[in-house]
Design a protein around this motif. Structure first.
Motif, PDB file in Angstrom:
ATOM      1  N   LEU A 196      -3.318   6.048   5.622  1.00  0.00           N
ATOM      2  CA  LEU A 196      -3.780   7.415   5.565  1.00  0.00           C
ATOM      3  C   LEU A 196      -2.755   8.159   6.583  1.00  0.00           C
ATOM      4  CD1 LEU A 196      -7.751   7.166   5.852  1.00  0.00           C
ATOM      5  CD2 LEU A 196      -6.213   7.173   3.740  1.00  0.00           C
ATOM      6  N   HIS A 197      -2.734   9.416   6.219  1.00  0.00           N
ATOM      7  CA  HIS A 197      -1.966  10.405   7.260  1.00  0.00           C
ATOM      8  C   HIS A 197      -2.877  11.311   7.864  1.00  0.00           C
ATOM      9  CE1 HIS A 197       2.376   9.418   6.484  1.00  0.00           C
ATOM     10  NE2 HIS A 197       1.903   9.284   5.438  1.00  0.00           N
ATOM     11  N   GLY A 198      -2.758  11.211   9.238  1.00  0.00           N
ATOM     12  CA  GLY A 198      -3.553  12.363  10.067  1.00  0.00           C
ATOM     13  C   GLY A 198      -2.564  13.679  10.141  1.00  0.00           C
ATOM     14  N   TRP A 243      -4.804   3.572  14.055  1.00  0.00           N
ATOM     15  CA  TRP A 243      -4.132   4.806  14.245  1.00  0.00           C
ATOM     16  C   TRP A 243      -2.669   4.688  14.731  1.00  0.00           C
ATOM     17  CZ3 TRP A 243      -2.294   8.055  18.046  1.00  0.00           C
ATOM     18  CH2 TRP A 243      -2.101   9.326  17.890  1.00  0.00           C
ATOM     19  N   GLY A 244      -1.666   5.399  13.975  1.00  0.00           N
ATOM     20  CA  GLY A 244      -0.389   5.366  14.300  1.00  0.00           C
ATOM     21  C   GLY A 244       0.061   6.699  15.137  1.00  0.00           C
ATOM     22  N   TYR A 245       0.685   6.345  16.166  1.00  0.00           N
ATOM     23  CA  TYR A 245       1.161   7.620  16.964  1.00  0.00           C
ATOM     24  C   TYR A 245       2.351   8.123  16.476  1.00  0.00           C
ATOM     25  CZ  TYR A 245       2.343  10.034  21.488  1.00  0.00           C
ATOM     26  OH  TYR A 245       2.484  10.923  22.298  1.00  0.00           O
ATOM     27  N   PHE A 246       2.429   9.316  15.915  1.00  0.00           N
ATOM     28  CA  PHE A 246       3.880   9.999  15.576  1.00  0.00           C
ATOM     29  C   PHE A 246       4.214  11.115  16.590  1.00  0.00           C
ATOM     30  CE2 PHE A 246       6.266  12.975  12.530  1.00  0.00           C
ATOM     31  CZ  PHE A 246       7.485  12.390  12.440  1.00  0.00           C
ATOM     32  N   ASP A 247       5.120  10.594  17.312  1.00  0.00           N
ATOM     33  CA  ASP A 247       5.448  11.594  18.592  1.00  0.00           C
ATOM     34  C   ASP A 247       6.883  11.754  18.426  1.00  0.00           C
ATOM     35  OD1 ASP A 247       5.758  12.727  21.014  1.00  0.00           O
ATOM     36  OD2 ASP A 247       6.117  10.834  22.115  1.00  0.00           O
ATOM     37  N   PHE A 248       6.998  12.926  17.645  1.00  0.00           N
ATOM     38  CA  PHE A 248       8.481  13.486  17.380  1.00  0.00           C
ATOM     39  C   PHE A 248       9.018  14.395  18.283  1.00  0.00           C
ATOM     40  CE2 PHE A 248       7.308  17.334  15.544  1.00  0.00           C
ATOM     41  CZ  PHE A 248       6.141  17.231  15.173  1.00  0.00           C
ATOM     42  N   ARG A 249      10.228  14.595  18.509  1.00  0.00           N
ATOM     43  CA  ARG A 249      10.739  15.785  19.513  1.00  0.00           C
ATOM     44  C   ARG A 249      10.471  16.815  18.831  1.00  0.00           C
ATOM     45  NH1 ARG A 249      15.495  13.969  20.483  1.00  0.00           N
ATOM     46  NH2 ARG A 249      14.887  12.618  21.848  1.00  0.00           N
ATOM     47  N   MET A 250       9.695  17.773  19.262  1.00  0.00           N
ATOM     48  CA  MET A 250       9.626  18.914  18.497  1.00  0.00           C
ATOM     49  C   MET A 250      10.684  20.255  18.872  1.00  0.00           C
ATOM     50  SD  MET A 250       5.472  19.703  18.971  1.00  0.00           S
ATOM     51  CE  MET A 250       4.424  18.159  19.486  1.00  0.00           C
ATOM     52  N   LYS A 251      10.734  21.036  18.330  1.00  0.00           N
ATOM     53  CA  LYS A 251      12.087  21.987  18.193  1.00  0.00           C
ATOM     54  C   LYS A 251      11.722  22.584  19.604  1.00  0.00           C
ATOM     55  CE  LYS A 251      14.068  26.213  16.102  1.00  0.00           C
ATOM     56  NZ  LYS A 251      14.071  26.881  15.263  1.00  0.00           N
ATOM     57  N   GLY A 252      13.056  22.661  20.206  1.00  0.00           N
ATOM     58  CA  GLY A 252      13.077  23.289  21.687  1.00  0.00           C
ATOM     59  C   GLY A 252      12.666  22.228  22.975  1.00  0.00           C
ATOM     60  N   GLU A 253      12.342  20.906  22.609  1.00  0.00           N
ATOM     61  CA  GLU A 253      11.891  19.928  23.527  1.00  0.00           C
ATOM     62  C   GLU A 253      13.392  19.035  23.920  1.00  0.00           C
ATOM     63  OE1 GLU A 253       7.437  18.820  23.060  1.00  0.00           O
ATOM     64  OE2 GLU A 253       8.721  17.720  21.862  1.00  0.00           O
ATOM     65  N   ASP A 254      13.360  18.780  25.175  1.00  0.00           N
ATOM     66  CA  ASP A 254      14.542  18.012  25.658  1.00  0.00           C
ATOM     67  C   ASP A 254      14.316  16.483  25.393  1.00  0.00           C
ATOM     68  OD1 ASP A 254      12.734  16.831  27.398  1.00  0.00           O
ATOM     69  OD2 ASP A 254      13.415  18.384  29.185  1.00  0.00           O
ATOM     70  N   GLY A 300       0.702  -1.177   0.007  1.00  0.00           N
ATOM     71  CA  GLY A 300       0.066   0.030   0.055  1.00  0.00           C
ATOM     72  C   GLY A 300       0.857   1.255   0.039  1.00  0.00           C
ATOM     73  N   THR A 301       0.322   2.314  -0.305  1.00  0.00           N
ATOM     74  CA  THR A 301       1.030   3.760  -0.146  1.00  0.00           C
ATOM     75  C   THR A 301       0.218   4.664   0.237  1.00  0.00           C
ATOM     76  OG1 THR A 301       2.866   5.125  -1.245  1.00  0.00           O
ATOM     77  CG2 THR A 301       0.678   4.524  -2.532  1.00  0.00           C
ATOM     78  N   SER A 302       0.765   5.685   0.889  1.00  0.00           N
ATOM     79  CA  SER A 302      -0.017   7.009   1.351  1.00  0.00           C
ATOM     80  C   SER A 302       0.281   8.058   0.675  1.00  0.00           C
ATOM     81  CB  SER A 302       0.388   7.043   2.983  1.00  0.00           C
ATOM     82  OG  SER A 302       1.572   7.473   3.155  1.00  0.00           O
ATOM     83  N   PHE A 303      -0.469   9.143   0.986  1.00  0.00           N
ATOM     84  CA  PHE A 303      -0.620  10.391   0.360  1.00  0.00           C
ATOM     85  C   PHE A 303      -0.205  11.340   1.568  1.00  0.00           C
ATOM     86  CE2 PHE A 303      -2.853   7.780  -2.808  1.00  0.00           C
ATOM     87  CZ  PHE A 303      -2.628   8.621  -3.947  1.00  0.00           C
ATOM     88  N   SER A 304      -0.160  12.533   1.296  1.00  0.00           N
ATOM     89  CA  SER A 304       0.080  13.507   2.304  1.00  0.00           C
ATOM     90  C   SER A 304      -1.083  13.625   3.374  1.00  0.00           C
ATOM     91  CB  SER A 304       0.531  14.984   1.770  1.00  0.00           C
ATOM     92  OG  SER A 304      -0.508  15.402   1.054  1.00  0.00           O
ATOM     93  N   GLY A 305      -0.857  14.252   4.484  1.00  0.00           N
ATOM     94  CA  GLY A 305      -1.727  14.204   5.378  1.00  0.00           C
ATOM     95  C   GLY A 305      -3.105  15.031   4.814  1.00  0.00           C
ATOM     96  N   GLY A 306      -4.319  14.369   5.438  1.00  0.00           N
ATOM     97  CA  GLY A 306      -5.573  14.776   5.017  1.00  0.00           C
ATOM     98  C   GLY A 306      -6.074  14.316   3.601  1.00  0.00           C
ATOM     99  N   LYS A 307      -5.287  13.593   2.927  1.00  0.00           N
ATOM    100  CA  LYS A 307      -5.698  13.234   1.486  1.00  0.00           C
ATOM    101  C   LYS A 307      -6.215  11.652   1.416  1.00  0.00           C
ATOM    102  CE  LYS A 307      -3.463  16.581  -1.047  1.00  0.00           C
ATOM    103  NZ  LYS A 307      -3.747  17.760  -0.419  1.00  0.00           N
ATOM    104  N   VAL A 308      -7.184  11.734   0.589  1.00  0.00           N
ATOM    105  CA  VAL A 308      -7.616  10.315   0.482  1.00  0.00           C
ATOM    106  C   VAL A 308      -7.026   9.710  -0.823  1.00  0.00           C
ATOM    107  CG1 VAL A 308      -9.883   9.103  -0.330  1.00  0.00           C
ATOM    108  CG2 VAL A 308      -9.814  10.814   1.736  1.00  0.00           C
TER     109      VAL A 308
END
Length: 149
Positions: A48-50, A104-115, A26-34
């Motif tokens: 799908l991408h959330g 649903w896949g949790y994408f939990d990246f370290r955001m800018k400035g987070e430790d 399978g493959t996905s498109f960018s966020g919000g796309k069907v």
């Protein structure tokens, strides 16, 4: 390569076997796309991408829209990546995906400035439940599943 021809790549991968089994593709498109009909017709599952979906209602809408794409047949629908949290709210992207019978896949990246304590998907990773965001996710997961008994 455009989405108009991505089905050719899916077919190519599906033609490969290892130990008598073909690859599931399978493959996905960018966020919000069907996905488009050519992708739905060739896919073994829908990705799908959330990402970029700020309104949780859109998550359920994406699942419903996917199910009416020409050529859709019952198959797994998976949000393989979503960087929206709001786990403390009754409605969030994870909850709405599950209500729509999608994974649903949790994408939990370290955001800018987070430790270092933040994010499960940023190297180096602290695998502990070491931040309010991680804790909030696991609390919501326990609420939904009933937790371990």
């Amino acid at each position: 390569m455009t989405d108009k021809r991505v089905d050719e790549l899916i077919k190519r991968v599906k033609s490969k076997e290892k130990n008598g089994y073909r690859y599931l593709v399978g493959t996905s498109f960018s966020g919000g796309k069907v996905p488009t009909p050519n992708v739905v017709n060739e896919s073994d599952f829908i990705l799908l991408h959330g990402n970029s979906v700020k309104d949780p209602k859109r998550i359920a809408e994406m699942v419903a829209q996917t199910k009416i794409v020409n050529g859709y047949t019952p198959m797994p629908i998976v949000f393989n990546e979503d960087d929206h949290f709001d786990f403390d709210k009754p409605s969030n992207n994870m909850v709405e995906a599950i209500k729509a019978y999608a994974s649903w896949g949790y994408f939990d990246f370290r955001m800018k400035g987070e430790d270092y304590e933040q994010g499960f998907q940023s190297v180096p990773v602290n695998w502990q439940i070491s931040s309010p965001r991680k804790n909030s996710f696991f609390n919501k997961l326990e609420e939904i599943t009933g937790g371990l008994k």
